[in-house]
Write a protein that holds these residues in place. Structure first.
Motif, PDB file in Angstrom:
ATOM      1  N   GLN A 141      -7.474  45.712  44.198  1.00  0.00           N
ATOM      2  CA  GLN A 141      -6.963  44.591  44.969  1.00  0.00           C
ATOM      3  C   GLN A 141      -5.721  44.023  44.290  1.00  0.00           C
ATOM      4  OE1 GLN A 141     -10.084  41.759  45.473  1.00  0.00           O
ATOM      5  NE2 GLN A 141     -11.455  43.193  46.513  1.00  0.00           N
ATOM      6  N   ALA A 142      -4.819  43.454  45.112  1.00  0.00           N
ATOM      7  CA  ALA A 142      -3.619  42.818  44.562  1.00  0.00           C
ATOM      8  C   ALA A 142      -3.970  41.521  43.856  1.00  0.00           C
ATOM      9  CB  ALA A 142      -2.613  42.569  45.672  1.00  0.00           C
ATOM     10  N   ASP A 143      -4.921  40.793  44.416  1.00  0.00           N
ATOM     11  CA  ASP A 143      -5.389  39.542  43.818  1.00  0.00           C
ATOM     12  C   ASP A 143      -6.854  39.737  43.425  1.00  0.00           C
ATOM     13  OD1 ASP A 143      -5.686  36.997  42.936  1.00  0.00           O
ATOM     14  OD2 ASP A 143      -5.619  36.039  44.910  1.00  0.00           O
ATOM     15  N   PRO A 144      -7.133  40.151  42.208  1.00  0.00           N
ATOM     16  CA  PRO A 144      -8.517  40.454  41.829  1.00  0.00           C
ATOM     17  C   PRO A 144      -9.419  39.233  41.968  1.00  0.00           C
ATOM     18  CG  PRO A 144      -6.960  41.279  40.192  1.00  0.00           C
ATOM     19  CD  PRO A 144      -6.186  40.394  41.121  1.00  0.00           C
ATOM     20  N   GLU A 145     -10.674  39.538  42.271  1.00  0.00           N
ATOM     21  CA  GLU A 145     -11.652  38.459  42.471  1.00  0.00           C
ATOM     22  C   GLU A 145     -11.967  37.736  41.177  1.00  0.00           C
ATOM     23  OE1 GLU A 145     -16.195  37.925  44.282  1.00  0.00           O
ATOM     24  OE2 GLU A 145     -15.205  39.904  44.204  1.00  0.00           O
ATOM     25  N   TRP A 146     -11.881  38.449  40.044  1.00  0.00           N
ATOM     26  CA  TRP A 146     -12.257  37.809  38.781  1.00  0.00           C
ATOM     27  C   TRP A 146     -11.311  36.673  38.381  1.00  0.00           C
ATOM     28  CZ3 TRP A 146      -8.679  37.984  34.909  1.00  0.00           C
ATOM     29  CH2 TRP A 146      -7.680  38.963  34.979  1.00  0.00           C
ATOM     30  N   ILE A 147     -10.075  36.709  38.887  1.00  0.00           N
ATOM     31  CA  ILE A 147      -9.147  35.614  38.586  1.00  0.00           C
ATOM     32  C   ILE A 147      -9.632  34.312  39.223  1.00  0.00           C
ATOM     33  CG2 ILE A 147      -6.789  34.787  38.940  1.00  0.00           C
ATOM     34  CD1 ILE A 147      -5.797  37.590  38.693  1.00  0.00           C
ATOM     35  N   GLN A 148     -10.130  34.403  40.447  1.00  0.00           N
ATOM     36  CA  GLN A 148     -10.669  33.209  41.109  1.00  0.00           C
ATOM     37  C   GLN A 148     -11.882  32.673  40.367  1.00  0.00           C
ATOM     38  OE1 GLN A 148     -11.478  34.272  45.159  1.00  0.00           O
ATOM     39  NE2 GLN A 148      -9.380  35.007  45.579  1.00  0.00           N
ATOM     40  N   HIS A 149     -12.736  33.579  39.888  1.00  0.00           N
ATOM     41  CA  HIS A 149     -13.919  33.132  39.149  1.00  0.00           C
ATOM     42  C   HIS A 149     -13.527  32.450  37.835  1.00  0.00           C
ATOM     43  CE1 HIS A 149     -16.206  35.033  42.149  1.00  0.00           C
ATOM     44  NE2 HIS A 149     -16.191  36.288  41.657  1.00  0.00           N
ATOM     45  N   ILE A 150     -12.549  32.986  37.135  1.00  0.00           N
ATOM     46  CA  ILE A 150     -12.108  32.375  35.879  1.00  0.00           C
ATOM     47  C   ILE A 150     -11.493  30.997  36.133  1.00  0.00           C
ATOM     48  CG2 ILE A 150     -10.402  32.570  34.031  1.00  0.00           C
ATOM     49  CD1 ILE A 150     -10.925  35.521  33.913  1.00  0.00           C
ATOM     50  N   THR A 151     -10.735  30.877  37.221  1.00  0.00           N
ATOM     51  CA  THR A 151     -10.147  29.575  37.565  1.00  0.00           C
ATOM     52  C   THR A 151     -11.232  28.551  37.864  1.00  0.00           C
ATOM     53  OG1 THR A 151      -8.213  30.697  38.490  1.00  0.00           O
ATOM     54  CG2 THR A 151      -8.555  28.399  39.104  1.00  0.00           C
ATOM     55  N   TRP A 152     -12.253  28.991  38.596  1.00  0.00           N
ATOM     56  CA  TRP A 152     -13.340  28.070  38.942  1.00  0.00           C
ATOM     57  C   TRP A 152     -14.174  27.722  37.699  1.00  0.00           C
ATOM     58  CZ3 TRP A 152     -14.347  24.426  41.955  1.00  0.00           C
ATOM     59  CH2 TRP A 152     -15.646  24.017  42.244  1.00  0.00           C
ATOM     60  N   ILE A 153     -14.393  28.676  36.818  1.00  0.00           N
ATOM     61  CA  ILE A 153     -15.120  28.397  35.568  1.00  0.00           C
ATOM     62  C   ILE A 153     -14.337  27.410  34.711  1.00  0.00           C
ATOM     63  CG2 ILE A 153     -15.815  29.425  33.369  1.00  0.00           C
ATOM     64  CD1 ILE A 153     -16.699  31.892  34.868  1.00  0.00           C
TER      65      ILE A 153
END
Length: 256
Positions: A141-153
């Protein structure tokens, strides 16, 4: 390359250079300047040099800089500057929302925050499990899902830290109360030990007084017996057998 001087902030900075202006001579000139300006009137804009032309040692810089800071202005602005740092007159801990973050718990300290904090902890646990799962996925993916999880954490962690920091005054008050109770208990224990020591000393002194009284009585009896023996030695007719009657029960009177 920028050649501008870099300001270094130290915990114990040197005093400002203006401290050398606060001399007795300069302060006396300031007092004289204020008096002459009051006589001239507020509408008469006369320079410092002209008002003090009859005085020696008038500085080139304005003497008004030696005036004490206006406390009413500081209270009105709510802040003041010392050594380049800005300090607030009223201690205030900014909330997470005031700092530009996303606050997930109530700002009012009177509201119970435990339900919101429990929700934050559950969300943190769940997001961490989603993060581990997203790390196992292939990076397509261009915008990996793990980046969103790290931002939310990161957001959840900021909320937990902000809530913990706001509990610092209550923690300090509880620690102070515990320390004062511990000191009070220690003083009570020390006072109890002092009383016990005083009671032991009082009992020892009472025993010494009793022994001294018995010794004094024994000495008095010995003096009486010594006097009786002296009288018998001088005249045998002074012998008395009265003490024996108390033991035998018979009359021991001797007729002369």
């Amino acid at each position: 390359m920028d050649d501008a001087p870099v300001e270094v902030t130290t915990p114990f900075p040197s005093p400002p250079t203006q401290y050398s202006h606060y001399t007795t001579r300069h302060l006396s000139l300031l007092e004289l300047l204020n008096a002459r300006r009051a006589e001239a009137g507020p509408d008469d804009d006369v320079s410092q040099r002209k008002l003090l032309e009859d005085q020696d040692g008038v500085p080139d810089w304005p003497l008004e800089s030696l005036e004490k800071p206006r406390v009413d202005w500081i209270l009105e602005e709510g802040q003041y500057t010392v050594f380049g740092d800005t300090w607030f007159t009223t201690e205030h801990i900014p909330t997470l929302a005031e700092g530009g973050g996303t606050q997930l718990f109530p700002s009012d300290p009177s509201v119970d925050r435990r339900p919101a904090l429990l929700s934050i902890l559950r969300s943190l646990d769940l997001t961490y499990s989603f993060l581990l799962k997203s790390l196992l996925a292939p990076p397509i993916q261009a915008d990996p899902e793990w980046i969103q999880h790290i931002t939310w954490i990161s957001t959840l962690s900021q909320n937990i830290m902000a809530a913990a920091n706001e509990l610092r005054p209550f923690q300090a008050r509880a620690n102070l109360e515990s320390m004062m109770l511990s000191q009070l208990e220690t003083r009570r224990k020390e006072t109890r030990l002092i009383h016990e020591k005083c009671d032991a000393l009082e009992a020892k002194l009472s025993g010494l007084r009793l022994g001294s009284s018995m010794a004094s009585q024994l000495h008095s009896n010995l003096e009486k017996h010594s006097t009786s023996l002296t009288a018998v030695r001088d005249d045998p007719r002074n012998v008395s057998l009265e003490p024996l009657s108390s033991y035998t029960g018979y009359s021991t009177r001797i007729d002369s």
